[in-house]
Structures are given as structure tokens and as C-alpha cells.
Design a protein around this motif. Structure first.
Motif, PDB file in Angstrom:
ATOM      1  N   PRO A 137       0.844  -1.193   0.000  1.00  0.00           N
ATOM      2  CA  PRO A 137       0.000   0.000   0.000  1.00  0.00           C
ATOM      3  C   PRO A 137       0.878   1.243   0.000  1.00  0.00           C
ATOM      4  O   PRO A 137       2.036   1.206   0.448  1.00  0.00           O
ATOM      5  CB  PRO A 137      -0.787  -0.124   1.306  1.00  0.00           C
ATOM      6  CG  PRO A 137      -0.732  -1.570   1.666  1.00  0.00           C
ATOM      7  CD  PRO A 137       0.591  -2.067   1.165  1.00  0.00           C
ATOM      8  N   GLU A 138       0.336   2.329  -0.482  1.00  0.00           N
ATOM      9  CA  GLU A 138       1.123   3.539  -0.664  1.00  0.00           C
ATOM     10  C   GLU A 138       1.816   3.980   0.633  1.00  0.00           C
ATOM     11  O   GLU A 138       2.993   4.371   0.623  1.00  0.00           O
ATOM     12  CB  GLU A 138       0.223   4.670  -1.180  1.00  0.00           C
ATOM     13  CG  GLU A 138       0.972   5.933  -1.545  1.00  0.00           C
ATOM     14  CD  GLU A 138       0.086   6.947  -2.234  1.00  0.00           C
ATOM     15  OE1 GLU A 138       0.578   8.049  -2.520  1.00  0.00           O
ATOM     16  OE2 GLU A 138      -1.100   6.632  -2.488  1.00  0.00           O
ATOM     17  N   GLU A 140       2.765   2.153   3.241  1.00  0.00           N
ATOM     18  CA  GLU A 140       3.863   1.253   3.615  1.00  0.00           C
ATOM     19  C   GLU A 140       5.061   1.441   2.691  1.00  0.00           C
ATOM     20  O   GLU A 140       6.216   1.361   3.136  1.00  0.00           O
ATOM     21  CB  GLU A 140       3.388  -0.193   3.595  1.00  0.00           C
ATOM     22  CG  GLU A 140       2.424  -0.550   4.708  1.00  0.00           C
ATOM     23  CD  GLU A 140       2.090  -2.033   4.726  1.00  0.00           C
ATOM     24  OE1 GLU A 140       2.979  -2.844   4.413  1.00  0.00           O
ATOM     25  OE2 GLU A 140       0.927  -2.365   5.036  1.00  0.00           O
TER      26      GLU A 140
END
Length: 264
Positions: A137-138, A140
Motif C-alpha cells: 500500500p502507498e 507502507e
């Protein structure tokens, strides 16, 4: 036309014991010390100067140049690569996975990394955990970029301006996030060479991997950016990319590790 060729190394090894100590999945990219020394001699004999990677954010304006890079932070970067580079007056970039340092057997500690920086080598990021950014995800992915950079800077006392994407995987938004965090040059695993000259901020550089089985003749061809060699490598790279897209990163990497382990 002047060319900039960025070579990608991983672990070096001296003798069978060191080779077998390398993770089986990493052995296809492990290069013997003897082969590495011969490759440096080939560059000198061919008249291909090795550029200081620290110059990349400012651009390289000379004729054909080679940039040496090492991924991961394996202990051989300090044990084998560093003394041989210093002996020849050469500089290289070492991209370290910050969570591997100290914590993973067979990898550098922070004293090693700091000493390499103090002796003129460029230290860059290879992520915090080596997870592929395009799987995350962006938030992370941004944390991988931020945390690794901050940790390395804290230990070496120098700004980190370059990153090698783990597995060469990234999305355009990962580059955008990296620029905002202070990265200026990004290294991929795409095969290719570049025109020498000033590089735009946020450039994603292609690199050419040096593998365990790279022969002296093949090394001459790839270091010289032979059009015939580049064409074959791009066709093979495109086929691998297509398989990876079809299988997904997880299944593709698992298949690769199984095949590499069997070969080792």
C-alpha cells in the motif's frame, strides 16, 4: 554517442565455503573475487573510466563511463569489494537494506557501512525490509523509502540521495514519493545504458546485472553497451517481465527462489 553504463553487483565470494554461505536464491548473482578483479582489469584495458556515483545527481558530462553499484549490503561489500576498489582508486555505490544491517547473518554492520562512506564510497538505500514496493500500500511503500533513508543517514552521517528499488520493482508514485523525501537518483533493474550528460532530478536509471556466470567476453560486451548484447538482454528482460506480470510478484519470486535453490 557517449554512454553511461551502470553495473549491478550483489555478493562477492572467495572460495567454496563463502559461496555456499550465500543464500541459494542469491547465488546466481554472486561473483567470485577472481572474476571481479578480472572485470575491473577489463574496464581498465578497454579504457572505460569508472565514475564516482556521487556525481550522478549532478550529471556526468564525460565520454563513456561506468558506474559500479552493489545491492543489499552483504558483508563481502566491505570484506572484498572495498579493498579492491581502493587499491585501484575507484568508487562505487553500495545500496543497503537497512533492516539487514547487523540483524541478518552474512551482512555488514553499521561500522562497515560507515567505514565505506568515510573512505569515499556512496551509500544509498535498498529499502528497509527489501519488500517489493509495488506490492505495498502507498503508506507502507513510503515508510520503506523514509525509514531506510533516515536510518542510514543517522548511522553514516551523510545525506542519502540515491536508492536502488528492491527487486527493481516500483511504481511512478514511488518515484514521486522518493523525490519529496529527498532522493534524487533512482536505480532500477531494467536493462539499458544512458547517454552521458546531466541527469534530470528523479531519473530512474537502467542497470546491467553482473552474474555468477558472466564470462569475460560477455562482460566486455555488456560494459561496452554492445547493441547486439543489449537487444538480446532487453528481449529476455521483456519476457521475464511478462511472466512476472502474469504470475504476480509473490508467485514469480517464489518460483525464482525454487529454481535458484535447485541450481545451487
Amino acid at each position: 554517442m557517449s554512454r553511461l553504463v551502470v553495473l549491478m553487483y550483489h555478493a562477492l565470494y572467495e572460495g567454496e565455503r563463502e559461496f555456499l554461505a550465500i543464500d541459494p536464491a542469491d547465488r546466481p548473482y554472486a561473483v567470485s573475487v577472481d572474476a571481479f578483479e578480472e572485470q575491473l582489469d577489463i574496464l581498465a584495458r578497454k579504457g572505460l573510466p569508472v565514475a564516482d556515483p556521487a556525481a550522478l545527481p549532478r550529471g556526468i558530462h564525460t565520454s563513456d563511463r561506468i558506474v559500479l553499484t552493489f545491492d543489499d549490503g552483504h558483508v563481502s561489500s566491505h570484506r572484498h569489494a572495498l579493498p579492491r576498489l581502493l587499491q585501484r582508486g575507484l568508487r562505487a555505490a553500495f545500496f543497503v537494506t537497512s533492516d539487514f544491517i547487523v540483524k541478518r547473518p552474512g551482512f555488514c554492520d553499521w561500522f562497515d557501512v560507515r567505514e565505506m562512506a568515510d573512505l569515499g564510497m556512496s551509500i544509498g538505500s535498498h529499502g528497509r525490509t527489501h519488500r517489493f514496493l509495488d506490492d505495498l500500500p502507498e503508506g507502507e511503500a513510503r515508510a520503506e523509502l523514509h525509514d531506510s533513508k533516515a536510518t542510514i543517514e543517522d548511522h553514516v552521517g551523510r545525506a542519502v540521495e540515491q536508492i536502488s528499488f528492491p527487486g527493481g520493482r516500483f511504481r511512478p508514485r514511488d518515484v514521486e514519493a522518493g523525490i519529496l523525501l529527498g532522493y534524487r537518483v533512482f536505480h532500477s533493474s531494467r536493462v539499458g545504458a544512458h547517454r552521458s550528460g546531466r541527469l534530470p532530478e528523479g531519473v530512474v536509471l537502467s542497470r546491467i546485472a553482473v552474474r555468477q556466470g558472466t564470462s569475460p567476453r560477455e562482460f566486455e560486451a555488456l560494459a561496452s553497451a554492445s547493441p547486439a548484447w543489449l537487444l538480446r538482454a532487453r528481449v529476455l528482460g521483456g519476457a521475464k517481465a511478462a511472466v512476472r506480470r502474469a504470475l504476480g510478484n509473490g508467485l514469480y519470486h517464489a518460483l525464482y527462489e525454487r529454481m535458484a535453490g535447485g541450481a545451487g
